[in-house]
Design a protein around this motif. Sequence first.
Motif, PDB file in Angstrom:
ATOM      1  N   ASN A 154       2.665  13.503   0.407  1.00 48.52           N
ATOM      2  CA  ASN A 154       1.999  12.050   0.588  1.00 48.52           C
ATOM      3  C   ASN A 154       3.148  11.192   0.082  1.00 48.52           C
ATOM      4  OD1 ASN A 154      -0.446  12.500   1.213  1.00 48.52           O
ATOM      5  ND2 ASN A 154      -1.511  12.352  -0.837  1.00 48.52           N
ATOM      6  N   ALA A 171       2.266   1.476  -3.448  1.00 47.51           N
ATOM      7  CA  ALA A 171       1.477   2.094  -4.493  1.00 47.51           C
ATOM      8  C   ALA A 171       1.270   3.589  -4.428  1.00 47.51           C
ATOM      9  CB  ALA A 171       0.297   1.005  -4.335  1.00 47.51           C
ATOM     10  N   ILE A 172       0.962   3.862  -3.028  1.00 45.82           N
ATOM     11  CA  ILE A 172       0.476   5.684  -2.960  1.00 45.82           C
ATOM     12  C   ILE A 172       1.472   6.089  -3.413  1.00 45.82           C
ATOM     13  CG2 ILE A 172      -0.168   7.220  -1.251  1.00 45.82           C
ATOM     14  CD1 ILE A 172      -1.950   4.733   0.024  1.00 45.82           C
ATOM     15  N   LYS A 192       5.544  11.082   3.013  1.00 43.94           N
ATOM     16  CA  LYS A 192       4.614  10.581   4.237  1.00 43.94           C
ATOM     17  C   LYS A 192       4.677   9.058   3.925  1.00 43.94           C
ATOM     18  CE  LYS A 192      -0.153   9.970   5.955  1.00 43.94           C
ATOM     19  NZ  LYS A 192      -1.322  10.380   5.950  1.00 43.94           N
ATOM     20  N   TYR A 193       4.638   8.355   2.778  1.00 42.29           N
ATOM     21  CA  TYR A 193       4.464   6.905   2.456  1.00 42.29           C
ATOM     22  C   TYR A 193       5.837   6.280   2.286  1.00 42.29           C
ATOM     23  CZ  TYR A 193      -0.529   6.981   3.289  1.00 42.29           C
ATOM     24  OH  TYR A 193      -1.707   7.079   3.907  1.00 42.29           O
ATOM     25  N   GLY A 237       0.656  16.041  -3.179  1.00 42.16           N
ATOM     26  CA  GLY A 237       1.350  15.124  -3.923  1.00 42.16           C
ATOM     27  C   GLY A 237       2.737  14.749  -3.231  1.00 42.16           C
ATOM     28  N   GLU A 247       1.490   8.975  -6.798  1.00 39.14           N
ATOM     29  CA  GLU A 247       1.631  10.317  -6.537  1.00 39.14           C
ATOM     30  C   GLU A 247       2.825  10.870  -7.385  1.00 39.14           C
ATOM     31  OE1 GLU A 247      -0.305  12.304  -5.386  1.00 39.14           O
ATOM     32  OE2 GLU A 247      -1.223  11.558  -3.398  1.00 39.14           O
ATOM     33  N   ARG A 282       0.865  -1.294  -0.050  1.00 44.18           N
ATOM     34  CA  ARG A 282      -0.014  -0.099  -0.156  1.00 44.18           C
ATOM     35  C   ARG A 282       0.778   1.105   0.189  1.00 44.18           C
ATOM     36  NH1 ARG A 282      -4.893   2.568   1.883  1.00 44.18           N
ATOM     37  NH2 ARG A 282      -3.959   3.566   3.434  1.00 44.18           N
TER      38      ARG A 282
END
Lengths: 140, 108
Positions: A114, A44-45, A117-118, A111, A49, A41
């Motif tokens: 995120n 992918a995120i 963050k990920y 964008g 982005e 996840r």
Amino acid sequence: MSNSLHLSYKVSGDDFTRAGEASSDLKAKLKQMGVSPEIIRKVAIAMYEGEINMVIHANGGTIDVEINPQEIIMILTDTGPGIEDVERAMTEGYSTASENILSLGFGAGMGLPNMKKYSDDMDIKTEVGIGTTVTMKIYL
Amino acid sequence: MTVSEIAKICNLEVLNMAEPEKGISGVFCCDLLSIVMGKAFAGCAWVTVMGNINSIAVAALADMACIILADGAAIDEVALTKAREQMITVLKSKNSIFETALAVHQAL
């Protein structure tokens, strides 16, 4: 290097119907490899982005992925306009997207935040008029 | 609660039923895709008016249980085809985002 897998994707510019194809493909491959859903996840995120940023701002680019036993490394390279003020671009809500982009649901100015963050580690190298390379690492 | 149960209980129109037995972990509402990507949680029912191909990509990448189009929002054929390919359930409600989300939340 036999312990690592390399994948390469081409992202077309200005084609929102195909945006996300690289992320979907990588997601499917990681699933086949048995990587945990939480890690998939995140990958992918973060990658989606990045893909969208390339489509919106940079007329596409390339994404090189390395998967080794320790980490997943995604290197997103474009020859777009570059980012004038990286610190500002990293601020949540700051956006330079057009009305057209906003009408598609993008351009919220989330964008890059995120992506940071990920991913567990993110590095941006950019030069105005030359392009941008974003390297993201997610530890396994 | 599964997506097929929610569709029945909340009287939602089924535009694509991918995995009827998939469980819903909660409700998430937002129309800006980057915020959705950053904040939506795995297994959520995503209530939105954004029915384009990118919504399908976001739902698939963020491991959502389903998309619920509120306010009678339309979805184009390209997006619906993508939903079938990506195994994303798409439901539809005539009610507002708030009313739809509340109904689903209460049913869970």
